[in-house]
Scaffold this active site. Structure first.
Site, mmCIF file in Angstrom:
data_model
loop_
_atom_site.group_PDB
_atom_site.id
_atom_site.type_symbol
_atom_site.label_atom_id
_atom_site.label_comp_id
_atom_site.label_asym_id
_atom_site.label_seq_id
_atom_site.Cartn_x
_atom_site.Cartn_y
_atom_site.Cartn_z
ATOM 1 C CD GLU A 178 50.868 54.793 44.985
ATOM 2 O OE1 GLU A 178 51.995 55.262 44.735
ATOM 3 O OE2 GLU A 178 49.900 55.507 45.337
ATOM 4 C CE LYS A 220 50.357 56.508 41.529
ATOM 5 N NZ LYS A 220 49.943 57.846 41.985
#
Length: 341
Positions: A178, A220
């Site tokens: 992420e 992500k």
């Protein structure tokens, strides 16, 4: 089952048509902020009660394939004594765990930050795996300003994300990577695109250096959007066009799924943007969601700390998950939203 088969099985369970990931891995300070507007004290029992109620939502597994838990939640139990990871698995949802230890200032890079938690990560992952976690998540953040993110920040954060991902895969844990370019600021959508492209380019270079198997990870990222104080908002169609352009330039086709974060968007904005992306020509990866507040906000408003509101809380979460499930197919419409009171 060997490590590679474990990773493949987890990826297949997470990447399912019409499904995405529920992020409920808020740190204790963050969930306290979520609880404050509804007048709920952030005690361990209140956090356990709220999160176990969400995980018990009937039918949640129809639209949610995985859930990211906070370390505290991984060790908690439902009212009937069922461990929360087991309750998750009973829904057909894969339990995962946030493993980073938060961010701090990056030395010699004013205004930039880096995420810590690599020390002892392998030992923690082994413990989390024994508790039922099959995937992990690590977040690094990038601030946009006239001077940030610096080249040092882009390179250092990519290195950290790659080291984390490689450690996860050696233990049979699927890593969610992420890199979040933050929405804070008054920058244009073009500036966000520029920074996001530079960040993702560096992240995948680092993943390659650390021999991370791209087929056994999920990405992500943020969507490409203007800063929240920018004068001009972007339509879902513009967000989709800019985001897909950046992703096609930077993300190898081997990555099975891109699960966007909602990053300060309203629940409706996050769903509409995801839908617009899935309305474009087919992409080499699945385009899905890994939302926290954009899934939970209506549920929090329904709950208000009252156990008697459990049914309406679960209904609010189920509906939000269902709408994002529709957005996965590009079949969401604003007419599907509940009528505003």
């Amino acid at each position: 089952m060997n490590i590679q088969n474990q990773l493949q099985a987890t990826v297949e369970a997470l990447v399912q048509q019409g499904k995405g990931i529920l992020a409920m891995d808020e740190s204790s300070p963050t969930i306290a902020k979520r609880f404050k507007p509804i007048g709920v004290e952030s005690t361990e029992e209140n956090r356990r009660s709220y999160r176990s109620m969400l995980l018990a939502t009937p039918g949640l597994g129809e639209f949610v394939s995985g859930v990211i838990l906070f370390e505290e939640t991984l060790g908690q139990k439902a009212d009937d004594g069922t461990p929360l990871p087991a309750l998750t698995a009973q829904q057909g949802i894969v339990p995962g765990i946030k493993v980073d230890k938060g961010k701090l200032a990056l030395a010699n890079a004013p205004g930039d930050e880096i995420t810590e938690g690599l020390d002892g990560l392998a030992l923690r992952l082994e413990s989390y795996k024994q508790q039922g976690a099959r995937f992990a998540k690590w977040r690094d953040v990038y601030h946009i300003s006239a001077t940030t993110p610096s080249r040092l920040a882009i390179e250092a954060n990519a290195e950290v994300l790659a080291r984390y991902a490689s450690i996860c895969q050696t233990l049979g844990i699927v890593p969610i990577v992420e890199p979040e370019v933050l929405i804070d600021g008054d920058h244009s959508i073009g500036r966000c695109a520029e920074v996001t492209e530079a960040v993702l380019h560096e992240v995948f270079h680092a993943l390659h250096r650390y021999h991370v198997i791209l087929e056994h990870m999920l990405l992500k990222p943020n969507m490409v959007i203007p800063g929240k104080t920018h004068a001009q908002k972007a339509s879902p169609e513009e967000v989709a066009e800019q985001t897909i352009r950046v992703l096609r330039r930077t993300v190898p086709a081997a990555v099975p799924s891109i699960n966007f974060l909602s990053g300060g968007l309203t629940p409706e904005e996050a769903t509409a943007n995801l839908n617009a992306m899935n309305c474009l020509a087919p992409q080499p990866w699945d385009l899905s969601f890994s939302y926290g507040r954009a899934l939970q906000q209506p549920a929090l408003q329904a709950w208000k700390g009252n156990a008697g509101n459990a049914a309406s809380t679960q209904a609010a979460l189920y509906l939000r998950a269902k709408l994002n499930g529709a957005a996965r197919h590009g079949s969401y419409s604003v007419t599907m939203e509940p009528a505003q009171e």
